[in-house]
Motif scaffolding. Structure first.
Motif, PDB file in Angstrom:
ATOM      1  N   ARG A  82      24.340  -8.763   8.029  1.00  0.00           N
ATOM      2  CA  ARG A  82      24.749  -8.452   6.658  1.00  0.00           C
ATOM      3  C   ARG A  82      26.225  -8.081   6.493  1.00  0.00           C
ATOM      4  O   ARG A  82      26.803  -8.303   5.426  1.00  0.00           O
ATOM      5  N   TYR A  83      26.821  -7.549   7.548  1.00  0.00           N
ATOM      6  CA  TYR A  83      28.232  -7.155   7.427  1.00  0.00           C
ATOM      7  C   TYR A  83      29.163  -8.373   7.304  1.00  0.00           C
ATOM      8  O   TYR A  83      29.956  -8.467   6.337  1.00  0.00           O
ATOM      9  N   PRO A  84      29.090  -9.358   8.220  1.00  0.00           N
ATOM     10  CA  PRO A  84      29.966 -10.532   8.036  1.00  0.00           C
ATOM     11  C   PRO A  84      29.620 -11.327   6.786  1.00  0.00           C
ATOM     12  O   PRO A  84      30.491 -11.952   6.179  1.00  0.00           O
ATOM     13  N   LEU A  85      28.353 -11.290   6.404  1.00  0.00           N
ATOM     14  CA  LEU A  85      27.931 -11.933   5.152  1.00  0.00           C
ATOM     15  C   LEU A  85      28.695 -11.331   3.978  1.00  0.00           C
ATOM     16  O   LEU A  85      29.220 -12.054   3.117  1.00  0.00           O
ATOM     17  N   GLN A  86      28.768  -9.998   3.945  1.00  0.00           N
ATOM     18  CA  GLN A  86      29.463  -9.325   2.847  1.00  0.00           C
ATOM     19  C   GLN A  86      30.944  -9.667   2.847  1.00  0.00           C
ATOM     20  O   GLN A  86      31.532  -9.928   1.787  1.00  0.00           O
ATOM     21  N   VAL A  87      31.547  -9.691   4.047  1.00  0.00           N
ATOM     22  CA  VAL A  87      32.989  -9.971   4.116  1.00  0.00           C
ATOM     23  C   VAL A  87      33.293 -11.370   3.566  1.00  0.00           C
ATOM     24  O   VAL A  87      34.172 -11.539   2.715  1.00  0.00           O
ATOM     25  N   ILE A  88      32.554 -12.375   4.021  1.00  0.00           N
ATOM     26  CA  ILE A  88      32.907 -13.738   3.582  1.00  0.00           C
ATOM     27  C   ILE A  88      32.507 -13.967   2.129  1.00  0.00           C
ATOM     28  O   ILE A  88      33.236 -14.634   1.376  1.00  0.00           O
ATOM     29  N   CYS A  89      31.376 -13.409   1.716  1.00  0.00           N
ATOM     30  CA  CYS A  89      30.976 -13.602   0.321  1.00  0.00           C
ATOM     31  C   CYS A  89      31.958 -12.915  -0.622  1.00  0.00           C
ATOM     32  O   CYS A  89      32.234 -13.422  -1.714  1.00  0.00           O
ATOM     33  N   ASP A  90      32.507 -11.769  -0.219  1.00  0.00           N
ATOM     34  CA  ASP A  90      33.568 -11.127  -1.017  1.00  0.00           C
ATOM     35  C   ASP A  90      34.775 -12.052  -1.120  1.00  0.00           C
ATOM     36  O   ASP A  90      35.408 -12.163  -2.177  1.00  0.00           O
ATOM     37  N   GLN A  91      35.114 -12.707  -0.022  1.00  0.00           N
ATOM     38  CA  GLN A  91      36.275 -13.605  -0.037  1.00  0.00           C
ATOM     39  C   GLN A  91      36.023 -14.839  -0.891  1.00  0.00           C
ATOM     40  O   GLN A  91      36.925 -15.335  -1.560  1.00  0.00           O
ATOM     41  N   ILE A  92      34.792 -15.347  -0.845  1.00  0.00           N
ATOM     42  CA  ILE A  92      34.474 -16.508  -1.698  1.00  0.00           C
ATOM     43  C   ILE A  92      34.545 -16.094  -3.169  1.00  0.00           C
ATOM     44  O   ILE A  92      34.961 -16.863  -4.030  1.00  0.00           O
ATOM     45  N   GLY A  93      34.153 -14.847  -3.421  1.00  0.00           N
ATOM     46  CA  GLY A  93      34.165 -14.352  -4.791  1.00  0.00           C
ATOM     47  C   GLY A  93      32.774 -14.247  -5.384  1.00  0.00           C
ATOM     48  O   GLY A  93      32.591 -14.348  -6.606  1.00  0.00           O
ATOM     49  N   LEU A  94      31.778 -14.035  -4.536  1.00  0.00           N
ATOM     50  CA  LEU A  94      30.393 -13.960  -5.005  1.00  0.00           C
ATOM     51  C   LEU A  94      30.008 -12.521  -5.323  1.00  0.00           C
ATOM     52  O   LEU A  94      30.370 -11.597  -4.577  1.00  0.00           O
ATOM     53  N   PRO A  95      29.268 -12.309  -6.391  1.00  0.00           N
ATOM     54  CA  PRO A  95      28.808 -10.950  -6.691  1.00  0.00           C
ATOM     55  C   PRO A  95      27.886 -10.438  -5.587  1.00  0.00           C
ATOM     56  O   PRO A  95      27.126 -11.212  -4.995  1.00  0.00           O
ATOM     57  N   ARG A  96      27.966  -9.123  -5.334  1.00  0.00           N
ATOM     58  CA  ARG A  96      27.198  -8.545  -4.223  1.00  0.00           C
ATOM     59  C   ARG A  96      25.693  -8.825  -4.362  1.00  0.00           C
ATOM     60  O   ARG A  96      25.002  -8.994  -3.351  1.00  0.00           O
ATOM     61  N   GLU A  97      25.198  -8.908  -5.584  1.00  0.00           N
ATOM     62  CA  GLU A  97      23.754  -9.115  -5.750  1.00  0.00           C
ATOM     63  C   GLU A  97      23.311 -10.517  -5.311  1.00  0.00           C
ATOM     64  O   GLU A  97      22.126 -10.766  -5.142  1.00  0.00           O
ATOM     65  N   ASP A  98      24.274 -11.412  -5.116  1.00  0.00           N
ATOM     66  CA  ASP A  98      23.931 -12.775  -4.680  1.00  0.00           C
ATOM     67  C   ASP A  98      24.038 -12.955  -3.160  1.00  0.00           C
ATOM     68  O   ASP A  98      23.699 -14.027  -2.639  1.00  0.00           O
ATOM     69  N   HIS A  99      24.522 -11.942  -2.449  1.00  0.00           N
ATOM     70  CA  HIS A  99      24.727 -12.105  -1.011  1.00  0.00           C
ATOM     71  C   HIS A  99      23.417 -12.386  -0.273  1.00  0.00           C
ATOM     72  O   HIS A  99      23.373 -13.192   0.659  1.00  0.00           O
ATOM     73  N   ALA A 100      22.349 -11.726  -0.683  1.00  0.00           N
ATOM     74  CA  ALA A 100      21.052 -11.938  -0.020  1.00  0.00           C
ATOM     75  C   ALA A 100      20.578 -13.381  -0.181  1.00  0.00           C
ATOM     76  O   ALA A 100      19.954 -13.947   0.720  1.00  0.00           O
ATOM     77  N   THR A 101      20.897 -13.981  -1.325  1.00  0.00           N
ATOM     78  CA  THR A 101      20.542 -15.397  -1.528  1.00  0.00           C
ATOM     79  C   THR A 101      21.265 -16.275  -0.516  1.00  0.00           C
ATOM     80  O   THR A 101      20.679 -17.206   0.060  1.00  0.00           O
ATOM     81  N   MET A 102      22.537 -15.963  -0.278  1.00  0.00           N
ATOM     82  CA  MET A 102      23.312 -16.749   0.693  1.00  0.00           C
ATOM     83  C   MET A 102      22.733 -16.598   2.109  1.00  0.00           C
ATOM     84  O   MET A 102      22.673 -17.564   2.868  1.00  0.00           O
ATOM     85  N   LEU A 103      22.303 -15.385   2.449  1.00  0.00           N
ATOM     86  CA  LEU A 103      21.708 -15.175   3.770  1.00  0.00           C
ATOM     87  C   LEU A 103      20.409 -15.971   3.901  1.00  0.00           C
ATOM     88  O   LEU A 103      20.165 -16.622   4.923  1.00  0.00           O
TER      89      LEU A 103
END
Lengths: 54, 427
Positions: free
Chosen positions: B159-180
């Protein structure tokens, strides 16, 4: 002493450090590195490097 | 010289995702191949013949010679003859479902890579340090709140690297789990715990069906985001990709969706695998933990050794565009080559005691990020993420040990631990 950056991978060739693992002694100017030298990180050719300033 | 053929019973397991649950057995197969069949042909039923490239020198040579060993002409992972036919059917005649950077050759590869390359150069990655540190501290705090026990793979590493890259892409935090979730469906399609719900793992067509579903899910998500960023640009990767120009034209749809796919999957999954495996190693080796905690200057070497040992993207397949002699073997135009980074990073001729974890290994010229022009564009961000997290954890952890059995994913392409249960004390 100058620095050069590989435009493929971002690796820095620092003339003060050289590339001892590849047989390039510290203090070797970039121009004096053999033409068949490769970026130690990605294998790009010498002409892939550009001058780098911090 | 006749072409050496690897006995099918020796090599067939590396084609099977389930084999990778037993990492030691897989490593033993490659050790045997390096010794007895360093560059030889395998002919597994249901698949076209492939050269298996196991030695560090050969892997670097093939990876560097992009014009001779193409990335885009056939599947990048070992695909059965049936799977290849399905990919062609789903993609309108192309050899892949996705068309990411790893599926391209010059000149397209250069053009596509240039869209984001500058952002990921080390001097620009360095400017991200504060945001990465904030995420590292957030996850360290979460770990501290778990009463001294957690599954590190699931709660932190994934979840940590997921958050870092999704922040860089510009995705809202609530969508990070979908990406995982989509990442796991895509890269762990055969793992019974991580695969898409409803997958029929005994169905030989499941892999390609799943990949098409994943592509459609990503397309559905990112089509809206691209429209948003074109209308209102921001300082993020999504804006760069949405406005990316290829040969002076906007990216085609498959290229653009695939760009987001690789950023949203490979942009964190490989780092997650390395972080998870590093903790697994540490939790079994209190001497190693104490040594690095006492000397933080070893953290950089610890990270590099974790990358070498883990090598999450284990192999890519290439095809020869011309005849070529490689280490005395005659590669013919059209031949397929399974290029094993996992094996190269354990090559006994390059790495002394290759299975020993040595944070002070010098030199450590591993190729865990690949080699040649396809070297991972995000390698400097991955290193920053890992160094930052471990600096935080070595500061705060007093001790750590395993609290159960770790488990590897069942994946023949990108592979890391899916469970690392640990017990620990931290401040």
């Amino acid at each position: 002493m100058r620095k050069w950056q590989c435009t493929t991978c971002g690796d820095i060739y620092d003339e003060a450090i050289g590339d001892p693992d590849s047989g390039i002694a510290p203090g070797t100017r970039f121009e004096d590195i053999p033409d068949d030298w490769m970026c130690p990180t990605c294998g790009s050719t010498k002409d892939s490097f550009e001058p780098y300033t911090e | 010289m006749s072409t050496p053929i690897i006995p099918t019973e020796l090599v067939a397991p590396i084609w099977n995702p389930a084999s990778y649950a037993n990492r030691d057995a897989v490593e033993q197969i490659f050790a045997t191949l390096r010794r007895d069949y360093p560059l030889a042909m395998c002919e597994v039923p249901g698949y076209k013949p492939h050269w298996i490239v196991t030695k560090y020198k050969d892997v670097r040579e093939v990876s560097r010679l992009d014009d001779i060993f193409h990335s885009g002409d056939i599947s990048k992972t070992p695909a059965s003859i049936m799977a290849e036919a399905m990919m062609a059917e789903y993609s309108g005649g192309k050899p892949h479902i996705f068309r990411t950077l790893v599926h391209m050759d010059k000149p397209d590869h250069t053009e596509y890579r240039n869209v984001v390359k500058d952002v990921f150069m080390p001097q620009n990655v360095a400017t991200l340090k504060d945001g990465v540190l904030a995420s590292a501290r957030e996850f360290a705090d979460q770990m501290a709140d778990m009463n001294g026990e957690c599954d590190f793979a699931e709660t932190i590493a994934m979840r940590y690297p997921l958050q870092v890259i999704c922040d860089q892409i510009g995705l809202p935090r609530e969508d990070h789990a979908t990406m995982l979730r989509l990442t796991q469906w895509f890269l762990s399609y055969a793992d019974p715990d991580l695969c898409r719900p409803g997958s029929v793992l005994t169905d030989p067509e499941q892999q390609i069906k799943t990949w098409q579903i994943v592509y459609d899910e990503f397309k559905s998500y990112y089509t809206d985001l691209v429209a948003q960023r074109r209308a209102a640009p921001r300082k993020d990767l999504a804006t760069l990709i949405a406005h990316g120009q290829i040969h002076g034209q906007p990216m085609d749809e498959r290229g653009m969706i695939s760009y987001f796919v690789i950023a949203s999957t490979a942009g964190h999954d490989t780092t997650a695998a390395t972080i998870g495996n590093a903790m697994w190693i540490l939790a079994r080796d209190p001497g190693l933990f104490s040594r690095i905690k006492a000397d933080r200057s070893l953290i950089s070497g610890f990270v590099e050794e974790a990358i070498r040992i883990s090598t999450p993207p284990m192999a890519f397949v290439r095809s020869a565009t011309q005849d070529y002699e490689l280490s005395g073997q005659q590669i013919k135009k059209g031949d397929r080559l399974y290029v094993s980074y996992l094996s190269a990073n354990k090559d006994e001729e390059v790495f002394d005691a290759p299975f020993a974890f040595q944070p002070d290994r010098t030199p450590n010229r591993h190729i865990g990020f690949g080699f040649g022009s396809h070297i991972c564009v995000g390698q400097h961000l991955a290193r920053l993420e890992m160094r930052t997290l471990w600096e935080e954890l070595f500061e705060r952890l007093e001790w750590v040990e395993m609290a159960g059995e770790g488990q590897w994913q069942e994946s023949e392409f990108v592979c890391g631990p899916k469970r690392v249960p640990i017990r620990y004390k931290m401040n």
